[in-house]
Structure formats: C-alpha cells, structure tokens
Design an enzyme around this catalytic site. Structure first.
Site, PDB file in Angstrom:
ATOM      1  N   LYS A  13      18.054   6.078   5.344  1.00 44.11           N
ATOM      2  CA  LYS A  13      17.454   7.448   5.890  1.00 44.11           C
ATOM      3  C   LYS A  13      17.197   6.918   7.441  1.00 44.11           C
ATOM      4  CE  LYS A  13      13.832   7.143   3.099  1.00 44.11           C
ATOM      5  NZ  LYS A  13      14.174   5.914   2.336  1.00 44.11           N
ATOM      6  N   ARG A  88       6.994  12.891   0.320  1.00 41.23           N
ATOM      7  CA  ARG A  88       7.402  11.814  -0.594  1.00 41.23           C
ATOM      8  C   ARG A  88       6.642  12.162  -2.046  1.00 41.23           C
ATOM      9  NH1 ARG A  88       8.519   7.203   3.108  1.00 41.23           N
ATOM     10  NH2 ARG A  88       9.113   5.209   1.553  1.00 41.23           N
ATOM     11  N   ARG A 123      17.407  -6.673   5.584  1.00 39.79           N
ATOM     12  CA  ARG A 123      17.007  -5.592   6.514  1.00 39.79           C
ATOM     13  C   ARG A 123      16.144  -6.459   7.492  1.00 39.79           C
ATOM     14  NH1 ARG A 123      14.203   0.219   5.265  1.00 39.79           N
ATOM     15  NH2 ARG A 123      12.741  -1.096   4.120  1.00 39.79           N
ATOM     16  N   ARG A 156      10.460  -6.947   7.296  1.00 40.80           N
ATOM     17  CA  ARG A 156       9.202  -6.217   6.842  1.00 40.80           C
ATOM     18  C   ARG A 156       8.472  -6.989   5.758  1.00 40.80           C
ATOM     19  NH1 ARG A 156      10.522   0.299   6.165  1.00 40.80           N
ATOM     20  NH2 ARG A 156       9.479  -0.049   4.434  1.00 40.80           N
ATOM     21  N   ARG A 167       8.186  -0.201  -5.082  1.00 38.05           N
ATOM     22  CA  ARG A 167       8.391   1.036  -4.223  1.00 38.05           C
ATOM     23  C   ARG A 167       9.448   1.909  -4.937  1.00 38.05           C
ATOM     24  NH1 ARG A 167      10.168  -1.837   0.933  1.00 38.05           N
ATOM     25  NH2 ARG A 167      10.458   0.229   1.751  1.00 38.05           N
TER      26      ARG A 167
HETATM   27  P1  ADP Z   1      15.429   3.517   4.567  1.00 41.16           P
HETATM   28  O1  ADP Z   1      15.087   4.025   5.772  1.00 41.16           O
HETATM   29  O2  ADP Z   1      15.938   4.760   3.603  1.00 41.16           O
HETATM   30  O3  ADP Z   1      14.526   2.648   3.947  1.00 41.16           O
HETATM   31  P2  ADP Z   1      17.265   1.713   6.049  1.00 41.16           P
HETATM   32  O4  ADP Z   1      17.849   2.832   7.025  1.00 41.16           O
HETATM   33  O5  ADP Z   1      16.214   0.958   6.963  1.00 41.16           O
HETATM   34  O6  ADP Z   1      16.966   2.401   4.813  1.00 41.16           O
HETATM   35  O7  ADP Z   1      18.504   0.946   5.341  1.00 41.16           O
HETATM   36  C1  ADP Z   1      17.891  -0.386   4.721  1.00 41.16           C
HETATM   37  C2  ADP Z   1      18.866  -1.297   4.913  1.00 41.16           C
HETATM   38  O8  ADP Z   1      20.360  -1.221   4.707  1.00 41.16           O
HETATM   39  C3  ADP Z   1      19.076  -1.806   6.549  1.00 41.16           C
HETATM   40  O9  ADP Z   1      19.250  -3.037   6.564  1.00 41.16           O
HETATM   41  C4  ADP Z   1      20.251  -1.047   7.166  1.00 41.16           C
HETATM   42  O10 ADP Z   1      20.847  -1.590   8.068  1.00 41.16           O
HETATM   43  C5  ADP Z   1      21.334  -0.998   5.762  1.00 41.16           C
HETATM   44  N1  ADP Z   1      21.963  -0.060   5.401  1.00 41.16           N
HETATM   45  C6  ADP Z   1      21.783   1.170   5.925  1.00 41.16           C
HETATM   46  N2  ADP Z   1      22.884   2.050   5.578  1.00 41.16           N
HETATM   47  C7  ADP Z   1      23.665   1.299   4.970  1.00 41.16           C
HETATM   48  C8  ADP Z   1      25.067   1.433   4.441  1.00 41.16           C
HETATM   49  N3  ADP Z   1      25.797   2.847   4.153  1.00 41.16           N
HETATM   50  N4  ADP Z   1      25.919   0.390   3.826  1.00 41.16           N
HETATM   51  C9  ADP Z   1      24.985  -0.937   4.099  1.00 41.16           C
HETATM   52  N5  ADP Z   1      23.955  -0.956   4.538  1.00 41.16           N
HETATM   53  C10 ADP Z   1      23.209   0.017   5.004  1.00 41.16           C
HETATM   54  P1  AMP Z   2       9.293   3.508   4.888  1.00 46.43           P
HETATM   55  O1  AMP Z   2       9.144   2.960   6.138  1.00 46.43           O
HETATM   56  O2  AMP Z   2       9.717   5.040   4.703  1.00 46.43           O
HETATM   57  O3  AMP Z   2      10.064   2.823   3.810  1.00 46.43           O
HETATM   58  O4  AMP Z   2       7.369   3.367   4.237  1.00 46.43           O
HETATM   59  C1  AMP Z   2       6.978   2.148   4.119  1.00 46.43           C
HETATM   60  C2  AMP Z   2       5.606   2.483   3.419  1.00 46.43           C
HETATM   61  O5  AMP Z   2       4.919   3.332   3.845  1.00 46.43           O
HETATM   62  C3  AMP Z   2       5.765   3.330   1.948  1.00 46.43           C
HETATM   63  O6  AMP Z   2       6.055   2.259   0.948  1.00 46.43           O
HETATM   64  C4  AMP Z   2       4.304   3.851   1.858  1.00 46.43           C
HETATM   65  O7  AMP Z   2       3.505   3.005   1.544  1.00 46.43           O
HETATM   66  C5  AMP Z   2       4.051   4.439   3.187  1.00 46.43           C
HETATM   67  N1  AMP Z   2       4.725   5.536   3.525  1.00 46.43           N
HETATM   68  C6  AMP Z   2       5.601   5.988   4.389  1.00 46.43           C
HETATM   69  N2  AMP Z   2       6.036   7.467   4.470  1.00 46.43           N
HETATM   70  C7  AMP Z   2       4.793   7.885   3.264  1.00 46.43           C
HETATM   71  C8  AMP Z   2       4.672   9.314   2.886  1.00 46.43           C
HETATM   72  N3  AMP Z   2       5.318  10.219   3.221  1.00 46.43           N
HETATM   73  N4  AMP Z   2       3.807   9.259   1.884  1.00 46.43           N
HETATM   74  C9  AMP Z   2       2.959   8.270   1.541  1.00 46.43           C
HETATM   75  N5  AMP Z   2       3.269   7.016   1.914  1.00 46.43           N
HETATM   76  C10 AMP Z   2       4.193   6.916   2.967  1.00 46.43           C
END
Ligand code: ADP
Ligand code: AMP
Length: 212
Positions: A13, A88, A123, A156, A167
């Site tokens: 995302k 969410r 990541r 992270r 999660r």
């Molecule tokens: P989210 O925001 O949904 O938690 P991220 O965008 O941070 O996910 O992506 C999670 C990890 O996967 C990051 O390290 C990112 O660089 C990698 N990633 C994202 N999209 C892809 C993809 N299509 N293929 C491989 N790795 C990806």
């Molecule tokens: P993310 O960066 O989107 O993976 O979110 C990291 C953490 O932040 C999640 O595991 C939750 O603890 C909190 N968080 C982020 N967005 C939300 C949301 N919309 N509602 C509740 N918790 C959230």
C-alpha cells in the site's frame, strides 16, 4: 480522486501510494506514518498509540478517526487524496461516511499470507518521511539512505515475525470485512499484488482508468 488502498500488512500500500501520489499530484495519507511521527515526537496520541502498535494491535478507532478528519480537511486535500492503511475497521469506514467523505475507489491489493514474512523482513523505512523500501525488491540508490529525503532507513519495530503474525490475524478479523463493505457500494477494485512493483502499479492505474 479520493482513493483508499486496502490490503494486508506488507501488501504494498505504502509503496503504491507514494508513486500514485506523485503521478496524480494528490497527497498520500498514511495513518501508520502519522502515528509513528506522533511516537517520535512523544505527543499524547503517540504515547497512547505506541502500546497498541508495539503489540500489533489496532489503535482505537476514535484516535484514528480524529487524525483522518483533521487531515482530509486541510487545503492540500481539496483535489483529492489517497488513504493508505485507513479505514481498517467498519467503524472507521462508517465514520468517513458520516463526515461526508465521498470515496471514488477502493483498491484492494491482495497477496498470499506466505509472502508477507519475506516482505516484512526485507522492509526498510525512512525514519524521516516514512518512504518504504525493500533490500532486494526495491532497494534505495545508496544503502541505508532514503532516495526521497536523505533520511536514515530503519527496520520497523513491528516488522518482527511474531508481531507480523498478530497484525495479519488482526487484518483478517477486522480489516478484510471492508472488502464486502465497499463492494456493496460498487467501489471495490481487486488487484493481484503478488507481482513486481511496476506491474502492480500499472494494473492499479488501468483499473482506475488512468493512462499508464
Ligand atoms: P504496506 O504499506 O502495505 O504495509 P509496503 O508498501 O511498505 O506495504 O511494502 C512492504 C514491503 O514489500 C516493502 O519492503 C516494499 O518495498 C515491498 N514491496 C511492496 N510491493 C512489492 C511487490 N509488488 N513486490 C515485491 N516487494 C514489494
Ligand atoms: P501501517 O503503517 O499501516 O502498517 O500501520 C502500523 C500500525 O499503526 C498498525 O499495526 C496499527 O497499530 C496502527 N494503525 C495504522 N493505521 C491504523 C488504523 N487506520 N486504525 C488503527 N490502527 C492503525
């Protein structure tokens, strides 16, 4: 364009939100990034959110709803925005409707649960601007340094395997039902996220009717 990106942790995302934001010139709003910044600044919201985030739990709806309501009311959101990681829960989605946010599209980026651990273990995120990288799939130009702002790339705290498992369980229980919620409103677009970043990106733009 008011767009929601829905998907499991690690679905991509944040990665997609960043690129779409530049292409469509609308802000990407990540509640996760807002909350991590609040933790860094030791604000009351940050202190409250931290104990939930460290355990892989969702931050309470009223906290998140307050953040989003304030953020989407700012000037830079006049022409639209991308919501990354929010709503969410059904309660959050209903709150958006209550305060008059008309969502155009909801893109659900779908990946297999089995892929998530590799995504999370590789990541790296910028501790200044929140940009997301992957050590092999999407490496920065210089190791450990954010391409966008020069900030330091870090792991992270909630990307360790036991927190990721929690999660993921929370996602299936509380967030996945949003697919049916938005499908019933005719807004849902489903994208296969198990492909390279650029391919996923092109699919999203095509689904939104934007030229690639
Ligand atoms: P989210 O925001 O949904 O938690 P991220 O965008 O941070 O996910 O992506 C999670 C990890 O996967 C990051 O390290 C990112 O660089 C990698 N990633 C994202 N999209 C892809 C993809 N299509 N293929 C491989 N790795 C990806
Ligand atoms: P993310 O960066 O989107 O993976 O979110 C990291 C953490 O932040 C999640 O595991 C939750 O603890 C909190 N968080 C982020 N967005 C939300 C949301 N919309 N509602 C509740 N918790 C959230």
């Amino acid at each position: 364009m008011r767009l929601i990106l829905l998907g499991a942790p690690g679905a991509g995302k944040g990665t997609q939100a960043e690129v779409i934001s530049k292409e469509l010139a609308i802000p990407a709003i990540s509640t996760g990034n807002v909350l991590r910044e609040a933790i860094r600044n030791k604000t009351p919201i940050g202190l409250e959110a931290k104990r939930f985030m460290d355990n892989g739990q969702l931050v309470p709806d009223d906290v998140v709803i307050g953040i989003v309501e304030e953020r989407v009311g700012r000037d830079d959101c006049r022409n639209g925005y991308i919501l990354d990681g929010v709503p969410r829960t059904i309660a959050q989605a209903e709150a958006l409707e209550r305060f008059g946010v008309a969502i155009d599209n909801v893109v659900s980026i779908e990946i297999e649960d089995s892929v998530i651990e590799c995504r999370m273990s590789g990541r790296r995120v910028c501790d200044r601007c929140g940009a997301s990288y992957h050590i092999t799939e999407n490496p920065p130009k210089t190791e450990g340094v954010c391409d966008a702002c020069g900030g330091e790339l870090v792991v992270r705290a909630d990307d360790k395997p036991e927190t990721v498992r929690e999660r993921l369980a929370v996602f299936h229980r509380l967030t996945e039902p949003l697919k049916a919620f938005y499908e019933a409103r005719g807004k849902l677009l489903v994208i296969d996220g198990n492909r390279p970043i650029q391919v996923v990106h092109e699919e999203i733009l095509a689904a939104l009717g934007k030229s690639v």
